[in-house]
Write a protein that holds these residues in place. Sequence first.
Motif, short mmCIF file in Angstrom:
data_model
loop_
_atom_site.label_atom_id
_atom_site.label_comp_id
_atom_site.label_asym_id
_atom_site.label_seq_id
_atom_site.Cartn_x
_atom_site.Cartn_y
_atom_site.Cartn_z
N ILE A 409 5.78 -19.60 -2.35
CA ILE A 409 6.41 -18.28 -2.23
C ILE A 409 5.35 -17.19 -2.06
CG2 ILE A 409 7.80 -16.56 -3.46
CD1 ILE A 409 9.25 -18.91 -4.79
N CYS A 410 4.28 -17.28 -2.83
CA CYS A 410 3.20 -16.28 -2.73
C CYS A 410 2.57 -16.28 -1.35
CB CYS A 410 2.15 -16.54 -3.80
SG CYS A 410 2.72 -16.29 -5.50
N PHE A 411 2.28 -17.47 -0.82
CA PHE A 411 1.67 -17.56 0.51
C PHE A 411 2.63 -17.05 1.59
CE2 PHE A 411 -1.39 -20.83 -1.19
CZ PHE A 411 -2.54 -20.16 -0.82
N LEU A 412 3.92 -17.35 1.46
CA LEU A 412 4.87 -16.90 2.48
C LEU A 412 5.01 -15.38 2.45
CD1 LEU A 412 6.80 -17.83 4.67
CD2 LEU A 412 8.60 -18.02 2.94
N VAL A 413 5.05 -14.79 1.27
CA VAL A 413 5.11 -13.32 1.17
C VAL A 413 3.85 -12.69 1.75
CG1 VAL A 413 5.19 -11.39 -0.44
CG2 VAL A 413 6.69 -13.35 -0.80
N LEU A 414 2.69 -13.29 1.45
CA LEU A 414 1.43 -12.79 2.01
C LEU A 414 1.41 -12.90 3.53
CD1 LEU A 414 -1.32 -14.07 -0.46
CD2 LEU A 414 -0.81 -11.70 0.12
N CYS A 415 1.99 -13.97 4.05
CA CYS A 415 2.05 -14.16 5.51
C CYS A 415 2.87 -13.05 6.15
CB CYS A 415 2.65 -15.52 5.82
SG CYS A 415 2.72 -15.92 7.58
N VAL A 416 4.02 -12.72 5.55
CA VAL A 416 4.85 -11.63 6.07
C VAL A 416 4.09 -10.31 6.00
CG1 VAL A 416 6.98 -10.32 5.75
CG2 VAL A 416 6.99 -12.81 5.47
N TYR A 417 3.39 -10.08 4.89
CA TYR A 417 2.61 -8.84 4.74
C TYR A 417 1.51 -8.75 5.79
CZ TYR A 417 -0.83 -5.61 2.81
OH TYR A 417 -1.74 -4.59 2.65
N MET A 418 0.77 -9.84 6.00
CA MET A 418 -0.29 -9.85 7.01
C MET A 418 0.28 -9.61 8.41
SD MET A 418 -3.31 -10.37 5.67
CE MET A 418 -4.06 -10.93 4.13
N SER A 419 1.44 -10.18 8.67
CA SER A 419 2.06 -10.00 9.98
C SER A 419 2.42 -8.55 10.23
CB SER A 419 3.30 -10.90 10.07
OG SER A 419 3.99 -10.68 11.28
N PHE A 420 3.02 -7.89 9.23
CA PHE A 420 3.37 -6.48 9.40
C PHE A 420 2.13 -5.59 9.52
CE2 PHE A 420 7.62 -7.59 7.58
CZ PHE A 420 8.36 -7.10 8.65
N GLN A 421 1.07 -5.95 8.79
CA GLN A 421 -0.16 -5.18 8.91
C GLN A 421 -0.78 -5.35 10.30
OE1 GLN A 421 0.34 -3.11 6.13
NE2 GLN A 421 -1.88 -3.06 6.33
N GLU A 422 -0.71 -6.56 10.84
CA GLU A 422 -1.21 -6.79 12.19
C GLU A 422 -0.39 -5.99 13.20
OE1 GLU A 422 -2.31 -10.55 15.13
OE2 GLU A 422 -0.78 -10.79 13.58
N TYR A 423 0.93 -5.97 13.00
CA TYR A 423 1.79 -5.18 13.88
C TYR A 423 1.43 -3.70 13.82
CZ TYR A 423 5.94 -2.81 15.63
OH TYR A 423 6.78 -1.99 16.32
N ASN A 424 1.24 -3.17 12.61
CA ASN A 424 0.88 -1.76 12.45
C ASN A 424 -0.46 -1.43 13.11
OD1 ASN A 424 3.21 -1.20 10.99
ND2 ASN A 424 2.27 -1.68 9.03
N LYS A 425 -1.40 -2.35 13.00
CA LYS A 425 -2.71 -2.13 13.61
C LYS A 425 -2.61 -2.03 15.13
CE LYS A 425 -7.42 -3.94 13.85
NZ LYS A 425 -8.38 -4.97 13.38
N PHE A 426 -1.88 -2.96 15.74
CA PHE A 426 -1.75 -2.93 17.20
C PHE A 426 -0.90 -1.75 17.66
CE2 PHE A 426 -3.26 -7.31 17.01
CZ PHE A 426 -4.07 -7.36 18.14
N ALA A 427 0.09 -1.35 16.84
CA ALA A 427 0.88 -0.18 17.18
C ALA A 427 0.01 1.08 17.17
CB ALA A 427 2.04 -0.03 16.22
#
Length: 433
Positions: A409-427
Amino acid sequence: MQDRMKVSTIQMSMLVGSLLIASNMNTMPTAITMAAQQDAWFAYLFPIPYGIFMAYLMWRLMRFNPDKNMYEMMQYSCGKWLGGLLNGILIAYLTLDLISQLRIYSDFFSSSILLRTPQIYILLMTMLLLSYYAGGSMEHLFRTNVVFILLFLSLYALTPLFLLNEIDLHKLKPFLSGGAVQPLKGGVLALSSFTDLIIFGSFLHHVRKPRDIYIAMKTGVIYSAMMLTIWLFCVVGVISPILSSRVLYIGWILVQQIHVTDFLDRIDLFLISLYVPVLLIKFAALYIAILTGIASYTKKKKFDFINLPMGIVITILAAISFDNTDEVSLFYAFGMLPISFGVQILFLGSLFIGLAFRRQKSMPPDMRLSGYGIGVWLTLAGAMAVIFAGTMVGNMRGIYGNISSTLFICFLVLCVYMSFQEYNKFAAQGKNG
């Protein structure tokens, strides 16, 4: 009519959610729990790498020619006759996919909600709505989707809270005690839930930059997997794995278990009012992808002339192609997977080989792997590692399975967080660039 409007990254990412989540909440949990039992809720980790790989392929295709969709690229790369044949195979596969999903949808409504409404009326009304969206601009579909999917996600994400008094962790235990076979079987079946991602090749000409399609699809795949994991957790924890593997419309049964005090015991009616529009948007996107493929055979690249006739054909086929609900549900859960991978390997393999022989100069790379992108892969690897570690020691002591599940669960939540941060960076880079 095929228009050339450009869509934003957030609109494309939201469409990924509509494509993957709603259609896999009602009947797919039955097949996955049948295969993985109490470990079914780990299944949607495994389709994430496949979804990211599909996003990468779409990025590569856009770099070859950003003004064409995959049907036009196929005819350009493989020629009029061979390209036309391969396009026809993909169109036939997408039509079969839409027919099976429309039949499941109409069977569900005629047997569970609109009990006195003939199934053919449900199919006809649905197809009229799909034809309406296909006859307009893609802007209508994308904007409508953003409104409904945000409401849908915000409400369905609270499902564990609504079901807090109903969830029994004893139905989920012992975690990972059945070995590695159960999560793997569930993961293989979950892959079939993500095979519809290929239809984004039909919308490549609506995307502004190649990196937009990659980031949009990657982010959408990861948060969709998270939502479906939460949903499967609730299904197994509330209904039990044995009953979940035997009840057909298990998603509807789960929603009916929500009781927020004695005065709010019909939350299911409100939730279904959000579920249906998102599901219809997915059908509309699939239908437009089919029409776009048919339009690739014409010089004008428009599909107004074929919209209603194709809608009538699909309605008739959806009504007569399957004898009963069990048959279409089993076909969608188990039969579509080999067909999907066979068609996609043939189509995409031929497309990339043909483009390689054309030796057309592609656009320069507009995307580099960021720290957050590396973090996504590290968290995915960590989640898979703890699953397989848990399957090796979960049958020894229950505490090992509990630890592995918590880490997952911790790794999956971190994966979602990293994905949104990557999206924000490219945006942010897109605004600055």
